[in-house]
Design an enzyme around this catalytic site. Structure first.
Site, short mmCIF file in Angstrom:
data_model
loop_
_atom_site.label_atom_id
_atom_site.label_comp_id
_atom_site.label_asym_id
_atom_site.label_seq_id
_atom_site.Cartn_x
_atom_site.Cartn_y
_atom_site.Cartn_z
CD GLU A 57 -5.06 -4.19 -3.74
OE1 GLU A 57 -5.43 -3.85 -2.76
OE2 GLU A 57 -4.37 -4.76 -4.23
CB SER B 250 -1.03 0.01 1.14
OG SER B 250 -1.97 0.92 1.05
CG HIS C 120 -5.68 -2.36 0.32
ND1 HIS C 120 -4.99 -2.10 -0.72
CD2 HIS C 120 -5.27 -1.39 1.32
CE1 HIS C 120 -3.84 -1.34 -0.41
NE2 HIS C 120 -3.85 -0.96 0.91
#
Length: 540
Positions: A339, A213, A443
């Protein structure tokens, strides 16, 4: 008088004796001790590995050092205890169990944790992985159970988890403040690894940087920065929101001005006023800085982020990728299947009417939203699933494909660094704590499997998932050792072929492993490629 002199001599001898016991007696026979160029440290020895928690890589960035570039940590004379983790950097952590510090928060946070095999010594020359945690550049820490790296250390890798300043503390950009303090912290940590890791048994010439991320976005930025280049030889990028982009100076200054007003300083350049505020006052003001009319909606994902300053960060990572100006190293790039769900459903707690959906698209694609709508139509009474698919592809999946394709196009010979691509599609048997993510691969879902830290975060996985996790970790370890996920000491279930100019190969991770072409025929990504990613990949 004689009694007084005698007592004084006795006390002097006691103090000398105590100091002598505390002085470093250099020996390699005690696995708890490591002798770094900065000083000796004492860690924790387990059956198969050692851990050194809270090793300082810079001076505490407090008081006069708040909003200053990281400063070299002082040497120490006596043995420093490294048996307890240090607090995470100042933040209001909302990442859930296992991903927030159990120790607390502090501005005094520039520490790292080092995991090594039990028998590692200065002659071992083991590969090193440095992990940069995510959290939108505002939350997160390497010193949490989720990133317990015992499995890596058990596989003969030195693993380093690091912290860096976050939010306003790390990325306040004005005419006088660079806005890159947190990113410079990361470079300082990499420099520390370069200068000290051999003491732990690591090879400073075999360092892989790994992030997820915002941590992965950081890795992408290190692939651009000339200041980072000497400190790593390979890279792993997981779930990189490249399209969000880093801040330009003007945008950064706008957010900084709003912060200064919220915290009670009339002039954003009044550093004395800013430094007079407590950590909690800064965090509260940071929370109050929101997007305003005229702002770009994608800035909401990372109001605070590194700043493209033309020096430490010469240009946007996506622009550097387009121009072929990133550092050429062996690379793994990947993402997870869903995501976008986490971000959309956190932003919109209730259903989004399909009638409002075109408005959201037009805010991201002012002139071309109609073309995006044709590829991503909303159905039913809730547009959130469609919006999540847009976010998934535009921010993560397609920009990742673009990155892979540009790196492969840059290869000029068989000796060029290889590029490996993966897609993680495994739905965990235990479900997800965030209800919209149940049955999906949201995510960050993959991290406990890549690290094999599922027990540390109380995930009771099925046996087949434990096997899956071990294979994932083996791929990463092999890559760190040989720059090829298939070559090394550890078995893997399937040969993971690199992407090449003649063959697109993605390692698809579901209940097992499969090699597929997931990138050649992809009309949605072709559309975003043609539109450019927020203008960063537009040919001028």
């Amino acid at each position: 008088m004689n009694k007084i002199i005698t007592l004084f001599l006795i006390l002097l001898l006691v103090n000398i004796s105590i100091a002598a016991k505390r002085r470093v007696v250099k020996t390699y026979n005690d696995p708890e001790l490591v002798f770094t160029p900065k000083g000796a440290i004492r860690g924790i020895v387990h059956d198969t590995h050692r851990v050194f928690y809270g090793v300082p890589f810079a001076k505490p960035p407090i008081n006069a050092l708040r909003w200053e570039n990281p400063v070299e940590a002082k040497d120490w004379r006596y043995i420093k205890s490294a048996t307890q983790q240090k607090p995470e950097c100042a933040q209001r952590c909302n990442l859930g169990d296992g991903a927030c510090s159990e120790v607390g928060t502090s501005e005094d946070c520039l520490y790292l944790d080092v995991f090594t095999p039990r028998n590692a010594n200065p002659e071992s020359k083991l590969p090193v992985i440095v992990f940069i945690p995510g959290g939108a550049f505002s939350v997160g820490s390497g010193a949490v159970p989720l990133y317990d790296a015992s499995k890596f250390a058990n596989s003969s890798v030195i693993f380093v988890n690091t912290n860096y300043r976050l939010g306003v503390f790390g990325f306040l950009g004005t005419d006088l403040l660079s806005g890159n303090f947190g990113f410079l912290d990361q470079i300082k940590a990499l420099e520390w690894v370069h200068n000290n890791i051999e003491s732990f048994g690591g090879d400073k010439a075999q360092v892989t940087i790994y992030g997820q991320s915002a941590g992965s976005f950081s890795v992408a930025t290190h692939l651009v920065s000339p200041y980072s280049k000497p400190y790593f030889q390979a890279a792993i990028l997981s779930s990189t929101p490249l399209t969000i982009g880093l801040k330009d100076k003007s945008t950064a200054r706008g957010f900084a001005t709003r912060f200064a007003n919220k915290v009670g300083c009339s002039n954003v350049e009044d550093i004395d006023c800013l430094r007079s505020k407590t950590m909690d006052e800064v965090l509260e003001a940071q929370e109050q800085v929101k997007l305003q009319l005229g702002d770009k909606i994608l800035d909401a994902f990372t109001i605070w982020s590194p700043v493209v300053d033309g020096d430490v960060i010469p240009k946007q990572p996506l622009t550097a990728i387009k121009d072929g100006e990133t550092h050429s190293v062996p690379t793994i790039i990947g993402d997870v299947q869903d995501e976008g769900i986490l971000f959309v459903y956190l932003a919109f707690k209730k259903k989004v009417s399909p009638l409002l959906y075109p408005g959201y698209l037009s805010s991201m694609f002012p002139l071309t939203w109609g073309r995006v709508l044709l590829k991503y139509p909303a159905s039913g009474t809730d547009a959130r699933p469609a919006l999540a698919r847009v976010i998934n592809d535009y921010l993560f999946r397609c920009s990742g494909r673009y990155h892979v394709n540009k790196l492969v196009a840059k290869q000029i010979s068989e000796s060029s660094p290889l590029v490996y691509h993966y897609q993680y599609n495994h739905v965990k048997s235990i479900g997800h704590s965030f209800e919209p993510c149940n049955g999906h691969v949201c995510h960050g879902t993959e991290l406990s499997l890549f690290f094999n830290s599922f027990n540390m975060v109380n995930e009771d996985l099925e046996d087949v998932e434990v096997d899956l996790a071990e294979s994932l970790n083996n791929y990463i370890v092999n890559f760190a050792k040989t720059h090829n996920p298939n070559q090394g000491d550890l078995d893997t279930p399937l040969v993971w072929e690199p992407v090449s100019k003649s063959k697109n190969r993605t390692l698809v991770i579901q209940d097992g492993f499969e090699l597929l072409d997931k990138t050649t025929v992809d009309p949605k990504c072709d559309l975003f490629d043609s539109l450019s990613y927020r203008g960063y990949t537009k040919n001028k």
